[in-house]
Design a protein around this motif. Structure first.
Motif, PDB file in Angstrom:
ATOM      1  N   SER A  79     -24.072   9.413  23.525  1.00 16.46           N
ATOM      2  CA  SER A  79     -24.982  10.443  23.983  1.00 16.46           C
ATOM      3  C   SER A  79     -26.320   9.849  24.432  1.00 16.46           C
ATOM      4  O   SER A  79     -26.838  10.181  25.502  1.00 16.46           O
ATOM      5  CB  SER A  79     -25.217  11.457  22.860  1.00 16.46           C
ATOM      6  OG  SER A  79     -26.216  12.370  23.210  1.00 16.46           O
ATOM      7  N   PHE A  80     -26.862   8.939  23.619  1.00 16.08           N
ATOM      8  CA  PHE A  80     -28.156   8.330  23.950  1.00 16.08           C
ATOM      9  C   PHE A  80     -28.034   7.405  25.165  1.00 16.08           C
ATOM     10  O   PHE A  80     -28.965   7.294  25.963  1.00 16.08           O
ATOM     11  CB  PHE A  80     -28.701   7.560  22.749  1.00 16.08           C
ATOM     12  CG  PHE A  80     -29.166   8.451  21.620  1.00 16.08           C
ATOM     13  CD1 PHE A  80     -29.399   9.805  21.826  1.00 16.08           C
ATOM     14  CD2 PHE A  80     -29.365   7.936  20.357  1.00 16.08           C
ATOM     15  CE1 PHE A  80     -29.827  10.631  20.792  1.00 16.08           C
ATOM     16  CE2 PHE A  80     -29.799   8.747  19.319  1.00 16.08           C
ATOM     17  CZ  PHE A  80     -30.031  10.096  19.534  1.00 16.08           C
ATOM     18  N   ALA A  81     -26.896   6.741  25.307  1.00 16.91           N
ATOM     19  CA  ALA A  81     -26.687   5.878  26.471  1.00 16.91           C
ATOM     20  C   ALA A  81     -26.663   6.706  27.755  1.00 16.91           C
ATOM     21  O   ALA A  81     -27.170   6.275  28.799  1.00 16.91           O
ATOM     22  CB  ALA A  81     -25.389   5.093  26.324  1.00 16.91           C
ATOM     23  N   LYS A  82     -26.086   7.897  27.670  1.00 17.99           N
ATOM     24  CA  LYS A  82     -26.066   8.792  28.830  1.00 17.99           C
ATOM     25  C   LYS A  82     -27.490   9.163  29.245  1.00 17.99           C
ATOM     26  O   LYS A  82     -27.836   9.137  30.439  1.00 17.99           O
ATOM     27  CB  LYS A  82     -25.278  10.060  28.508  1.00 17.99           C
ATOM     28  CG  LYS A  82     -25.281  11.084  29.638  1.00 17.99           C
ATOM     29  CD  LYS A  82     -24.557  12.368  29.258  1.00 17.99           C
ATOM     30  CE  LYS A  82     -24.694  13.417  30.358  1.00 17.99           C
ATOM     31  NZ  LYS A  82     -23.995  14.668  30.046  1.00 17.99           N
ATOM     32  N   ILE A  83     -28.329   9.484  28.270  1.00 17.97           N
ATOM     33  CA  ILE A  83     -29.721   9.828  28.553  1.00 17.97           C
ATOM     34  C   ILE A  83     -30.448   8.612  29.131  1.00 17.97           C
ATOM     35  O   ILE A  83     -31.213   8.730  30.097  1.00 17.97           O
ATOM     36  CB  ILE A  83     -30.426  10.329  27.281  1.00 17.97           C
ATOM     37  CG1 ILE A  83     -29.801  11.645  26.813  1.00 17.97           C
ATOM     38  CG2 ILE A  83     -31.924  10.510  27.518  1.00 17.97           C
ATOM     39  CD1 ILE A  83     -30.293  12.139  25.458  1.00 17.97           C
ATOM     40  N   ILE A 110     -27.001  -1.339  23.944  1.00 19.67           N
ATOM     41  CA  ILE A 110     -28.339  -1.803  24.326  1.00 19.67           C
ATOM     42  C   ILE A 110     -29.163  -0.657  24.901  1.00 19.67           C
ATOM     43  O   ILE A 110     -30.349  -0.501  24.595  1.00 19.67           O
ATOM     44  CB  ILE A 110     -28.236  -2.975  25.338  1.00 19.67           C
ATOM     45  CG1 ILE A 110     -27.658  -4.215  24.641  1.00 19.67           C
ATOM     46  CG2 ILE A 110     -29.600  -3.288  25.946  1.00 19.67           C
ATOM     47  CD1 ILE A 110     -27.451  -5.412  25.548  1.00 19.67           C
ATOM     48  N   LEU A 111     -28.529   0.180  25.729  1.00 19.55           N
ATOM     49  CA  LEU A 111     -29.226   1.323  26.322  1.00 19.55           C
ATOM     50  C   LEU A 111     -29.649   2.327  25.249  1.00 19.55           C
ATOM     51  O   LEU A 111     -30.782   2.815  25.246  1.00 19.55           O
ATOM     52  CB  LEU A 111     -28.314   2.011  27.340  1.00 19.55           C
ATOM     53  CG  LEU A 111     -27.987   1.225  28.605  1.00 19.55           C
ATOM     54  CD1 LEU A 111     -26.963   1.978  29.443  1.00 19.55           C
ATOM     55  CD2 LEU A 111     -29.235   0.958  29.427  1.00 19.55           C
ATOM     56  N   SER A 112     -28.728   2.613  24.345  1.00 21.34           N
ATOM     57  CA  SER A 112     -29.015   3.547  23.263  1.00 21.34           C
ATOM     58  C   SER A 112     -30.154   3.045  22.378  1.00 21.34           C
ATOM     59  O   SER A 112     -31.074   3.787  22.033  1.00 21.34           O
ATOM     60  CB  SER A 112     -27.749   3.769  22.427  1.00 21.34           C
ATOM     61  OG  SER A 112     -28.032   4.531  21.280  1.00 21.34           O
ATOM     62  N   ILE A 139     -33.148  15.504  26.282  1.00 16.74           N
ATOM     63  CA  ILE A 139     -31.882  16.078  25.796  1.00 16.74           C
ATOM     64  C   ILE A 139     -31.497  17.306  26.616  1.00 16.74           C
ATOM     65  O   ILE A 139     -30.355  17.444  27.064  1.00 16.74           O
ATOM     66  CB  ILE A 139     -31.984  16.429  24.295  1.00 16.74           C
ATOM     67  CG1 ILE A 139     -32.040  15.145  23.455  1.00 16.74           C
ATOM     68  CG2 ILE A 139     -30.800  17.295  23.855  1.00 16.74           C
ATOM     69  CD1 ILE A 139     -32.428  15.371  22.010  1.00 16.74           C
ATOM     70  N   GLU A 140     -32.453  18.193  26.827  1.00 19.62           N
ATOM     71  CA  GLU A 140     -32.155  19.432  27.558  1.00 19.62           C
ATOM     72  C   GLU A 140     -31.861  19.171  29.028  1.00 19.62           C
ATOM     73  O   GLU A 140     -31.097  19.891  29.653  1.00 19.62           O
ATOM     74  CB  GLU A 140     -33.313  20.411  27.393  1.00 19.62           C
ATOM     75  CG  GLU A 140     -33.411  20.944  25.963  1.00 19.62           C
ATOM     76  CD  GLU A 140     -34.587  21.886  25.751  1.00 19.62           C
ATOM     77  OE1 GLU A 140     -35.623  21.698  26.418  1.00 19.62           O
ATOM     78  OE2 GLU A 140     -34.462  22.796  24.923  1.00 19.62           O
ATOM     79  N   GLU A 141     -32.464  18.116  29.576  1.00 20.26           N
ATOM     80  CA  GLU A 141     -32.200  17.742  30.969  1.00 20.26           C
ATOM     81  C   GLU A 141     -30.777  17.214  31.133  1.00 20.26           C
ATOM     82  O   GLU A 141     -30.112  17.484  32.131  1.00 20.26           O
ATOM     83  CB  GLU A 141     -33.208  16.679  31.414  1.00 20.26           C
ATOM     84  CG  GLU A 141     -33.083  16.269  32.869  1.00 20.26           C
ATOM     85  CD  GLU A 141     -34.093  15.217  33.264  1.00 20.26           C
ATOM     86  OE1 GLU A 141     -33.763  14.346  34.085  1.00 20.26           O
ATOM     87  OE2 GLU A 141     -35.234  15.245  32.735  1.00 20.26           O
ATOM     88  N   ASN A 142     -30.311  16.464  30.140  1.00 21.15           N
ATOM     89  CA  ASN A 142     -28.979  15.855  30.226  1.00 21.15           C
ATOM     90  C   ASN A 142     -27.887  16.730  29.628  1.00 21.15           C
ATOM     91  O   ASN A 142     -26.701  16.543  29.939  1.00 21.15           O
ATOM     92  CB  ASN A 142     -28.997  14.492  29.528  1.00 21.15           C
ATOM     93  CG  ASN A 142     -29.684  13.429  30.349  1.00 21.15           C
ATOM     94  OD1 ASN A 142     -29.071  12.786  31.195  1.00 21.15           O
ATOM     95  ND2 ASN A 142     -30.984  13.239  30.124  1.00 21.15           N
ATOM     96  N   TYR A 143     -28.264  17.648  28.753  1.00 23.89           N
ATOM     97  CA  TYR A 143     -27.303  18.578  28.150  1.00 23.89           C
ATOM     98  C   TYR A 143     -27.841  20.001  28.311  1.00 23.89           C
ATOM     99  O   TYR A 143     -28.256  20.625  27.336  1.00 23.89           O
ATOM    100  CB  TYR A 143     -27.082  18.234  26.677  1.00 23.89           C
ATOM    101  CG  TYR A 143     -26.452  16.887  26.464  1.00 23.89           C
ATOM    102  CD1 TYR A 143     -25.070  16.718  26.519  1.00 23.89           C
ATOM    103  CD2 TYR A 143     -27.240  15.755  26.245  1.00 23.89           C
ATOM    104  CE1 TYR A 143     -24.487  15.469  26.350  1.00 23.89           C
ATOM    105  CE2 TYR A 143     -26.659  14.507  26.080  1.00 23.89           C
ATOM    106  CZ  TYR A 143     -25.295  14.375  26.133  1.00 23.89           C
ATOM    107  OH  TYR A 143     -24.723  13.133  25.971  1.00 23.89           O
TER     108      TYR A 143
END
Length: 224
Positions: A79-83, A110-112, A139-143
């Motif tokens: 989830s954090f890597a996606k953001i 590494i991204l997370s 978070i709200e922008e990506n989900y």
């Protein structure tokens, strides 16, 4: 640095202490006297609380167990890597040439870690409320459509409940093979019911492949 300003614009936050942001972006492979590991530790705790509080208020009627599952679905490496990817964070991280050549700028871990470190740095500099503001915006922008059904995708548990009720047994998951380079390892899983192959899937982790195979099986059974 112009590059740093671009990232600050994307975060919608300007650091008073640029050294904090640089530390948050420094991977341990860069061989400096500092790295982002300590800030990552702090940011992880901040994000856990931010998401927990957010879900507590958003899902007022959900039980503790469901809220825990929801938080786990948001507070994780994937989830954090996606953001982080939405910020193009990989291009801002300081790392060794060897790590970069090993596809380090695209590694979810590494991204997370870098994202967590940035949130930790904001908390350290401006306090929890500012860190919360930045984190929730990302978070709200990506989900944008957060709901329990889409976030909690525990297909394995659901399939087990169905097969136990209908067949009196649980599914078997067998790892057929692991292939690909270390930084892009793939796993092929076969799901068997009563000893017969029922679904097969490939994903970047065994857990993800098992969930995907269970989802396919549920679709075949007409549950999804």
């Amino acid at each position: 640095m112009e590059k740093i300003k671009v990232l600050e614009q994307r975060l919608k936050y300007t650091f008073k202490n640029q050294k904090l942001l640089i530390e948050a972006l420094t991977h341990k492979s860069f061989k400096k006297p500092f790295s982002n590991e300590r800030l990552e530790f702090l940011g992880d705790a901040v994000l856990d609380l931010v998401v927990g509080e957010f879900l507590f208020h958003k899902f007022k009627n959900d039980a503790e167990g469901d809220l825990s599952k929801l938080r786990a679905a948001l507070v994780n490496e994937k989830s954090f890597a996606k953001i982080a990817k939405s910020l193009d964070l990989g291009n801002f991280i300081f790392m060794s040439i060897a790590e970069e050549n090993n596809n380090g700028r695209a590694k979810p871990s590494i991204l997370s870690d870098a994202l967590e470190a940035i949130i930790g740095a904001i908390h350290l500099e401006s306090g929890f409320l500012e860190a919360k503001k930045v984190a929730l915006a990302l978070i709200e922008e990506n989900y944008p459509h957060i709901d329990a059904k889409n976030l909690i995708r525990d297909y394995k548990t659901k399939l087990q409940e169905v097969t136990q009720a209908k067949l009196g047994q649980t599914p078997d998951y067998e790892t057929l093979r692991a292939f690909g380079p270390d930084h892009q390892k793939q796993f092929e899983i076969v799901l068997k019911l009563e000893g017969i192959e029922y679904a097969r899937s490939i994903a970047s982790s065994k857990k993800e492949a098992q969930q995907l195979a269970a989802k396919i099986a549920l679709e075949k059974l007409g549950i999804l």
